[in-house]
Design an enzyme around this catalytic site. Structure first.
Site, mmCIF file in Angstrom:
data_model
loop_
_atom_site.group_PDB
_atom_site.id
_atom_site.type_symbol
_atom_site.label_atom_id
_atom_site.label_comp_id
_atom_site.label_asym_id
_atom_site.label_seq_id
_atom_site.Cartn_x
_atom_site.Cartn_y
_atom_site.Cartn_z
ATOM 1 N N ASN A 90 0.863 -1.186 0.000
ATOM 2 C CA ASN A 90 0.000 0.000 0.000
ATOM 3 C C ASN A 90 0.895 1.232 0.000
ATOM 4 O O ASN A 90 1.364 1.690 1.041
ATOM 5 C CB ASN A 90 -0.923 -0.010 1.216
ATOM 6 C CG ASN A 90 -1.928 -1.138 1.144
ATOM 7 O OD1 ASN A 90 -2.922 -1.051 0.413
ATOM 8 N ND2 ASN A 90 -1.660 -2.222 1.866
ATOM 9 N N GLU A 91 1.157 1.722 -1.207
ATOM 10 C CA GLU A 91 2.077 2.841 -1.388
ATOM 11 C C GLU A 91 1.423 4.143 -0.925
ATOM 12 O O GLU A 91 0.196 4.205 -0.742
ATOM 13 C CB GLU A 91 2.463 2.944 -2.874
ATOM 14 C CG GLU A 91 3.115 1.685 -3.456
ATOM 15 C CD GLU A 91 4.577 1.495 -3.020
ATOM 16 O OE1 GLU A 91 4.976 2.034 -1.970
ATOM 17 O OE2 GLU A 91 5.300 0.783 -3.742
ATOM 18 N N PRO A 92 2.232 5.196 -0.710
ATOM 19 C CA PRO A 92 1.648 6.501 -0.365
ATOM 20 C C PRO A 92 0.529 6.867 -1.346
ATOM 21 O O PRO A 92 0.658 6.646 -2.555
ATOM 22 C CB PRO A 92 2.845 7.446 -0.486
ATOM 23 C CG PRO A 92 4.017 6.590 -0.113
ATOM 24 C CD PRO A 92 3.696 5.225 -0.696
#
Ligand code: F6R
Length: 248
Positions: free
Chosen positions: A148-150
């Site tokens: 879950n990337e920025p």
């Protein structure tokens, strides 16, 4: 976020492995399954090595364990030397008595048209066995949990995500060059991670110090997805002194 600081990652990993082993044994005593959420990458390697030793030397059994890994590259064959499927077999599954049908790693070969349904079914499978008792996490230098990337939202579900450049660069060494690193991955969403009853996040080294500070002391923000863990009722960050060095 409660933070446990250890002199080094070995000591810290011992404490985490003991917590997991205690949970497995307690569930065994109750005649229940123990549902674990597992991470890959360098951070949990020693935890897995200690669990393998506990299996071999202390009779710790994984017969009642069901596990779900957080993520897998896409596209990725499970047999590839780069796959998280392979990583988990080499680090843990092949060395303990977990049944083959009881561990799950997202399938990096699902055809694009079937991905949405596949991701829903992966979450449904977790729920069908009663949800995650324990989720083990690492943290990316950019704050990602799972992949879950920025920019990932607190209510995000399991899905296909485009990896950040920094994530691909961090993986570049293992893949023998950035150009070999997949651009996408399947990741458990933030929402199903937060649904776990207990969460332990591992971070070692100076490289993680600033993102750990942000997650623990900063605002809850999509710019640092690990900060979403501030909302969880039973989470611990287990860190070494270098990763803790920027905490005030
Ligand atoms: C891996 C995962 C990632 C890693 C993170 C840290 O399953 O979900 O979030 O935990 O990229 O990786 P390491 O431990 O290699 O620094």
């Amino acid at each position: 976020i409660p933070t446990q600081i250890f002199a080094d990652s070995k000591e810290a990993s011992n404490a985490v492995a003991k917590e997991i082993a205690d949970l497995i044994r307690q569930k065994q005593k109750e005649g229940k399954k123990c549902v674990l959420g597992l991470a890959t990458g360098s951070s949990p390697k020693t935890v897995y090595a200690i669990l393998v030793r506990m299996h071999k030397e202390e009779g710790l059994s994984f017969k009642n364990v069901i596990s779900f890994n957080l993520d897998e590259y896409y596209q990725m064959e499970p047999e590839s030397i780069y796959s998280y499927h392979r990583f988990m077999k080499e680090q843990l599954f092949d060395h303990v008595d977990i049944a083959k049908e009881n561990y799950f790693v997202p399938d990096g070969t699902v055809p694009p048209a079937l991905l949405r349904d596949y991701c829903t079914s992966y979450e449904n499978k977790i729920n069908a066995v009663g949800g995650l008792d324990f989720q083990l996490l690492g943290i990316g230098g950019n704050g990602h949990i799972g992949f879950n990337e920025p920019g990932s939202l607190i209510n995000s579900r399991t899905r296909l995500i485009t990896l950040d450049h920094s994530t691909r660069v961090a993986a570049g060494m293992e893949f023998g060059g950035l150009h070999n690193v997949p651009r996408k991955a399947i990741t458990l969403g933030v929402a199903p991670i937060l649904n776990a009853r207990r969460i332990v996040l591992l971070a070692w080294g100076e490289r993680k110090a600033s993102v750990i500070r942000g997650a623990v002391e900063g605002p809850v923000t999509e710019l640092n997805p690990a900060s979403y863990l501030q909302a969880h009722p039973d989470v611990s960050f287990v860190v070494d002194e270098s990763a803790a060095s920027e905490l005030t």
